[in-house]
Design a protein around this motif. Sequence first.
Motif, PDB file in Angstrom:
ATOM      1  N   LEU A   1      41.298  30.899  46.032  1.00 18.21           N
ATOM      2  CA  LEU A   1      41.638  31.217  44.642  1.00 18.21           C
ATOM      3  C   LEU A   1      40.384  31.600  43.867  1.00 18.21           C
ATOM      4  CD1 LEU A   1      43.623  31.246  42.233  1.00 18.21           C
ATOM      5  CD2 LEU A   1      43.147  28.825  41.927  1.00 18.21           C
TER       6      LEU A   1
ATOM      7  N   LEU B   1      38.466  35.065  45.470  1.00 21.42           N
ATOM      8  CA  LEU B   1      39.051  36.386  45.250  1.00 21.42           C
ATOM      9  C   LEU B   1      39.240  36.677  43.760  1.00 21.42           C
ATOM     10  CD1 LEU B   1      41.504  36.555  48.259  1.00 21.42           C
ATOM     11  CD2 LEU B   1      39.556  38.031  47.819  1.00 21.42           C
ATOM     12  N   SER B   2      39.510  35.644  42.965  1.00 19.58           N
ATOM     13  CA  SER B   2      39.618  35.906  41.527  1.00 19.58           C
ATOM     14  C   SER B   2      38.269  36.296  40.948  1.00 19.58           C
ATOM     15  CB  SER B   2      40.134  34.669  40.801  1.00 19.58           C
ATOM     16  OG  SER B   2      41.404  34.338  41.255  1.00 19.58           O
TER      17      SER B   2
ATOM     18  N   VAL C   1      35.921  37.758  42.506  1.00 21.71           N
ATOM     19  CA  VAL C   1      35.620  39.140  42.880  1.00 21.71           C
ATOM     20  C   VAL C   1      36.014  40.059  41.725  1.00 21.71           C
ATOM     21  CG1 VAL C   1      36.351  41.041  44.369  1.00 21.71           C
ATOM     22  CG2 VAL C   1      35.761  38.846  45.367  1.00 21.71           C
ATOM     23  N   ASP C   2      37.154  39.753  41.120  1.00 24.74           N
ATOM     24  CA  ASP C   2      37.594  40.545  39.966  1.00 24.74           C
ATOM     25  C   ASP C   2      36.756  40.224  38.733  1.00 24.74           C
ATOM     26  OD1 ASP C   2      39.014  41.878  37.950  1.00 24.74           O
ATOM     27  OD2 ASP C   2      40.377  40.180  37.703  1.00 24.74           O
TER      28      ASP C   2
ATOM     29  N   ALA D   1      33.172  41.451  38.700  1.00 24.63           N
ATOM     30  CA  ALA D   1      32.970  42.899  38.781  1.00 24.63           C
ATOM     31  C   ALA D   1      33.674  43.643  37.652  1.00 24.63           C
ATOM     32  CB  ALA D   1      33.483  43.420  40.129  1.00 24.63           C
ATOM     33  N   ARG D   2      34.341  42.914  36.764  1.00 23.72           N
ATOM     34  CA  ARG D   2      35.043  43.553  35.652  1.00 23.72           C
ATOM     35  C   ARG D   2      34.048  44.336  34.797  1.00 23.72           C
ATOM     36  NH1 ARG D   2      39.235  40.538  33.074  1.00 23.72           N
ATOM     37  NH2 ARG D   2      39.681  39.387  34.948  1.00 23.72           N
ATOM     38  N   GLY D   3      34.412  45.527  34.378  1.00 23.58           N
ATOM     39  CA  GLY D   3      33.552  46.318  33.520  1.00 23.58           C
ATOM     40  C   GLY D   3      32.483  47.094  34.258  1.00 23.58           C
TER      41      GLY D   3
ATOM     42  N   LEU E   1      44.553  38.220  32.281  1.00 19.45           N
ATOM     43  CA  LEU E   1      44.584  38.468  33.726  1.00 19.45           C
ATOM     44  C   LEU E   1      44.466  37.181  34.533  1.00 19.45           C
ATOM     45  CD1 LEU E   1      42.737  41.763  34.594  1.00 19.45           C
ATOM     46  CD2 LEU E   1      45.119  41.307  34.101  1.00 19.45           C
ATOM     47  N   LEU E   2      43.909  36.140  33.920  1.00 17.97           N
ATOM     48  CA  LEU E   2      43.869  34.857  34.633  1.00 17.97           C
ATOM     49  C   LEU E   2      45.279  34.431  34.991  1.00 17.97           C
ATOM     50  CD1 LEU E   2      41.301  32.544  32.823  1.00 17.97           C
ATOM     51  CD2 LEU E   2      41.001  33.934  34.867  1.00 17.97           C
TER      52      LEU E   2
ATOM     53  N   HIS F   1      46.391  36.406  37.992  1.00 21.49           N
ATOM     54  CA  HIS F   1      45.778  35.904  39.227  1.00 21.49           C
ATOM     55  C   HIS F   1      46.484  34.644  39.701  1.00 21.49           C
ATOM     56  CE1 HIS F   1      42.443  38.546  40.002  1.00 21.49           C
ATOM     57  NE2 HIS F   1      41.994  38.461  38.762  1.00 21.49           N
TER      58      HIS F   1
ATOM     59  N   LEU G   1      45.803  35.981  50.665  1.00 17.94           N
ATOM     60  CA  LEU G   1      44.586  36.702  50.303  1.00 17.94           C
ATOM     61  C   LEU G   1      44.866  38.086  49.749  1.00 17.94           C
ATOM     62  CD1 LEU G   1      42.587  35.769  53.539  1.00 17.94           C
ATOM     63  CD2 LEU G   1      42.729  34.523  51.400  1.00 17.94           C
TER      64      LEU G   1
ATOM     65  N   TRP H   1      47.062  38.772  46.902  1.00 19.00           N
ATOM     66  CA  TRP H   1      47.866  38.779  45.685  1.00 19.00           C
ATOM     67  C   TRP H   1      47.463  39.870  44.700  1.00 19.00           C
ATOM     68  CZ3 TRP H   1      43.960  34.918  45.883  1.00 19.00           C
ATOM     69  CH2 TRP H   1      43.059  34.926  44.816  1.00 19.00           C
TER      70      TRP H   1
ATOM     71  N   MET I   1      48.227  43.726  40.988  1.00 23.06           N
ATOM     72  CA  MET I   1      47.470  43.881  39.749  1.00 23.06           C
ATOM     73  C   MET I   1      46.611  45.134  39.754  1.00 23.06           C
ATOM     74  SD  MET I   1      46.271  39.907  39.657  1.00 23.06           S
ATOM     75  CE  MET I   1      45.149  40.125  38.288  1.00 23.06           C
TER      76      MET I   1
ATOM     77  N   GLN J   1      42.257  44.847  36.369  1.00 21.00           N
ATOM     78  CA  GLN J   1      41.310  44.103  37.211  1.00 21.00           C
ATOM     79  C   GLN J   1      40.274  45.092  37.731  1.00 21.00           C
ATOM     80  OE1 GLN J   1      42.689  42.162  40.918  1.00 21.00           O
ATOM     81  NE2 GLN J   1      43.489  44.120  41.607  1.00 21.00           N
ATOM     82  N   SER J   2      39.107  44.582  38.153  1.00 21.26           N
ATOM     83  CA  SER J   2      38.022  45.475  38.539  1.00 21.26           C
ATOM     84  C   SER J   2      38.434  46.299  39.761  1.00 21.26           C
ATOM     85  CB  SER J   2      36.758  44.675  38.845  1.00 21.26           C
ATOM     86  OG  SER J   2      36.916  43.951  40.037  1.00 21.26           O
TER      87      SER J   2
ATOM     88  N   TYR K   1      36.626  47.155  42.141  1.00 22.41           N
ATOM     89  CA  TYR K   1      36.070  46.537  43.339  1.00 22.41           C
ATOM     90  C   TYR K   1      37.053  45.506  43.905  1.00 22.41           C
ATOM     91  CZ  TYR K   1      32.859  43.994  46.339  1.00 22.41           C
ATOM     92  OH  TYR K   1      32.281  43.377  47.401  1.00 22.41           O
ATOM     93  N   ALA K   2      37.592  44.661  43.019  1.00 23.56           N
ATOM     94  CA  ALA K   2      38.581  43.678  43.469  1.00 23.56           C
ATOM     95  C   ALA K   2      39.804  44.388  44.040  1.00 23.56           C
ATOM     96  CB  ALA K   2      38.996  42.767  42.314  1.00 23.56           C
TER      97      ALA K   2
ATOM     98  N   VAL L   1      39.118  45.346  47.591  1.00 21.51           N
ATOM     99  CA  VAL L   1      39.167  44.187  48.498  1.00 21.51           C
ATOM    100  C   VAL L   1      40.620  43.796  48.773  1.00 21.51           C
ATOM    101  CG1 VAL L   1      38.597  41.742  48.695  1.00 21.51           C
ATOM    102  CG2 VAL L   1      36.920  43.341  47.764  1.00 21.51           C
ATOM    103  N   PHE L   2      41.420  43.719  47.713  1.00 31.00           N
ATOM    104  CA  PHE L   2      42.807  43.311  47.893  1.00 31.00           C
ATOM    105  C   PHE L   2      43.594  44.354  48.691  1.00 31.00           C
ATOM    106  CE2 PHE L   2      42.237  40.370  44.165  1.00 31.00           C
ATOM    107  CZ  PHE L   2      42.560  39.214  44.854  1.00 31.00           C
TER     108      PHE L   2
ATOM    109  N   LEU M   1      42.744  43.831  52.374  1.00 31.05           N
ATOM    110  CA  LEU M   1      43.374  42.611  52.877  1.00 31.05           C
ATOM    111  C   LEU M   1      44.887  42.792  53.014  1.00 31.05           C
ATOM    112  CD1 LEU M   1      41.298  40.009  50.851  1.00 31.05           C
ATOM    113  CD2 LEU M   1      41.317  40.270  53.331  1.00 31.05           C
TER     114      LEU M   1
ATOM    115  N   PHE N   1      39.650  26.016  37.850  1.00 29.00           N
ATOM    116  CA  PHE N   1      39.539  27.472  37.877  1.00 29.00           C
ATOM    117  C   PHE N   1      39.517  28.019  36.443  1.00 29.00           C
ATOM    118  CE2 PHE N   1      41.867  31.547  37.801  1.00 29.00           C
ATOM    119  CZ  PHE N   1      40.931  32.319  38.469  1.00 29.00           C
TER     120      PHE N   1
END
Lengths: 107, 547, 229
Positions: A94, A97-98, A100-101, A104-106, B247-248, B251, B303, B305, B309, B314-315, B317-318, B321-322, B325, C57
């Motif tokens: 959790l 991977l979160s 990662v977002d 890297a945001r922006g 966005l939280l 996620h 891995l 999810w 989004m 969301q970025s 880059y993310a 990755v998603f 996966l 988190f």
Amino acid sequence: MSATASLGARSAKVKPMRSLPLRSHLMVWLALMALLALTAGSSFVPLGTFNVVVNFTIAAIKAALVLVFFMHVARGEAAVRIAAAAGLLWLGFLFALSFVDILARGH
Amino acid sequence: MTPPAALLPAPAHAASYLEGDMSIRAWLTTRDHKRIAIMFAIAITAFFFIGGAAATLIRIELATPAGDLVSAETYNKLFTMHGVVMVWFFLIPSIPATLGNFLVPLMIGAKDLAFPRLNLTSFYLYVGGALFTLAALFAGGVDTGWTFYTPFSTMFSNTNVIAAIAGVFIVGFSSILTGLNFIVTVHKLRAPGMTFFRLPLFVWAIYATSVILVLATPVLGMTLALLGIERIWHIGIFDPSLGGDPLLFQHLFWFYSHPAVYIMVLPAMGIASEIIPCFARSPVFGYRTMAYAIIAIAVIGFLVWGHHMFVSGQSVYAGLVFSILSYLVAIPSAIKVFNWTATLYKGSISFDAPMIYALGFVGLFMLGGMSGLFLAALALDVQLTDTYFVVAHFHYIMVGGSVTAYLAGIHFWWPKITGRMYPARWAQFAAVLIFLGFNFTFFPQYLLGIEGMPRRYHEYAPQFTTLNVLSSAGAVILAMGYLLPLVYLGWSLVRGARAPQNPWRATGLEWTVPSPPPTENFATQPHVDEEPYAYPPVAASRQEAAT
Amino acid sequence: MTTAIASAEARPRAETPAAAADKPGLAATPPLRRREMAFGMWVFLTTETLFFGVLFFAYAAMRFAHPAAFAAASRHTDVAMGTLNTAVLLTSSVTMALAVEAAEIGRARIAARLMTATLALGIVFLAIKGYAYHREYTEHLFPGAAFHFAGPLAGGAETFFWIYFVTTGFHALHLAIGVGVVGFMAWRLARGGLAAQSAASIVNAGLYWHFVDIVWIFLYPALYLVSRS
């Protein structure tokens, strides 16, 4: 009575204890208190980012002491350790991977 | 230790779980996993038809381009009701809580689940939570969609969001307890000789599903709790105007809700893995690969999810990755489809109703899975997001896949569960009808999505009319298909022929006990010395020779 | 306990002869049943890990978004009370662990006393926490209309205190449940010995108690020690 040691998988080998393990628990308590003093004290010393690292490392050590000496995680079955590890690993999923977002945001 | 009663010679005719005290009180306080399974089955069937009623209204509204039947607000409430009821009160508990509950102890040679009282608690949590939410959905309704996205759900929606999520929160505990029960049961209560790699794949699937239930549901629970607190308190972490991050929520929500898809589809795969070898009379191809694939899907499923989004902000880059996966999870899924196909190879196949349902599942799951690859592609998804392509995709997985497999399982184990045979021809007819009706309903929606029709609107541009009419017409066929089993299965309860112990000549411990099984499941402790799926089954042919 | 005996029949593996020596009525849970129960509790704690994990988190994401505000806000928490409470809870874990050991060797009365000490420490923790809440409320640190935090970091500080109240609130709720369970078990133990309250259940209560302790071990640096230097 022999129900004593039937907790862990290897319990049959453990001899029944007749008295409370006061000494070992006192040692763990002292260790926990020392770590608490250390973490509280260290946070008043300016170490920059290192403060966070010290604080959470000490927290992890304290948690490990509780897990090993009070919850007997090392003594029990493999399935128990897998269950405990899975919780942490999935929490890691959790966070990893979160972030990662989030990191890297922006960009 | 004094020898337990079950190890002593059993009486000649152990009473079945459907004999003995049949009072309502006895049923409602039972701890027998088989009776609890039946109660779950009745409850989820009721919720299936409630969710289905909402879907019916949706399809009637969409039969014409104008928003003439219901207002936009009512339409929002309808699809929310449809989603919430179908996801949490039907699909999530469907196979695990009914067939899983009934079969896991029988399949592993146990007397019951590890915690029978917890099992009953789970049932009441489910019913209580679900009724609570249902009351909220009827009394005023909820317009957020089943996803409860913030900040709409926290700041703007004027509907019963709190009550709805409270019920879902409670049902979550039911999921957790059921999952926990299965995990401990599979670990601790297997019969002598029943090693992990002799477990039926259905048990593997339920086990993996339980792992997901236990690891994902708490995240949903706490996320909904935070959502509720934020809605009440008007402060929180999801509100961007106060420095929060909406966005939280996404996620956290999808950390549960994507694996939730695997909660629905893994047990379905387990059912197909039982039925296909049986009606192909050949051992399942690549048993160990199948087991590993189940575990791989359960783990990798956690891995991916973020592919829900891609356009959320969301970025990038993310997103990359998603996306990668998400492609990975296709590999174990494809392995399963290939192995089912290979199981059929050179088998002597018969097309009894369970087999038609199971093959229908494989085909529909494959179509749904393949369209998932489109959606996992970062660039293509930007075009397809929130169109009917997505709607078609997940209905192929969740309805074409899970519901069809659930029906396959019901038809396969019906003789075992009820002790009655159903009219075979009617069942085969319904299976074909559902397969056709389903494709008729949802394939046009793929095309609508590619053409750009957005989801969640009660009216649409006239150029989408033809395909929408097709879809609504298909829904009529599908609805008839779903009503048919209710009729002939109900009929079989009264008029159906008595089912023999093993009508399909299948392998597996559940077929070694009478139909319906005795309350104690096994008169004597079974010992397993045979590999799974030893088709054609030695034990069954021996039995036949004896009778 | 019918369920225990019932599931003990379908044993996967042969039992050790130790089981045969179990005195009836005295911690008489069969060993395999005990392992089922303990494993079930561990799986439950796994779910709890993820349950609280969401709060950590949320904390991490918000601290990353508002580092300065979190530092400033954290300085308004009462570190002395937080530290004292950590010591109280860690000590309660020691008494609980000893209570479990006592129950395991059949010393019901000692176990009951240690459990009483444990729940007393739990109540002390909750009392201190309640007092801290009260002080923070009077200092206008409770998020909402009355929230007041001088300076430009008020928004992030309010988020910090929102997380502070929600996380410590969920923790306190868990601890209160623990106090109730341990109290109930101690009462049964004192009245009827291990025949009334099996050691296996006390083991599980202990696991739960230690888990709640571990959550606090991480909450303490996260909330009280963000920026003290």
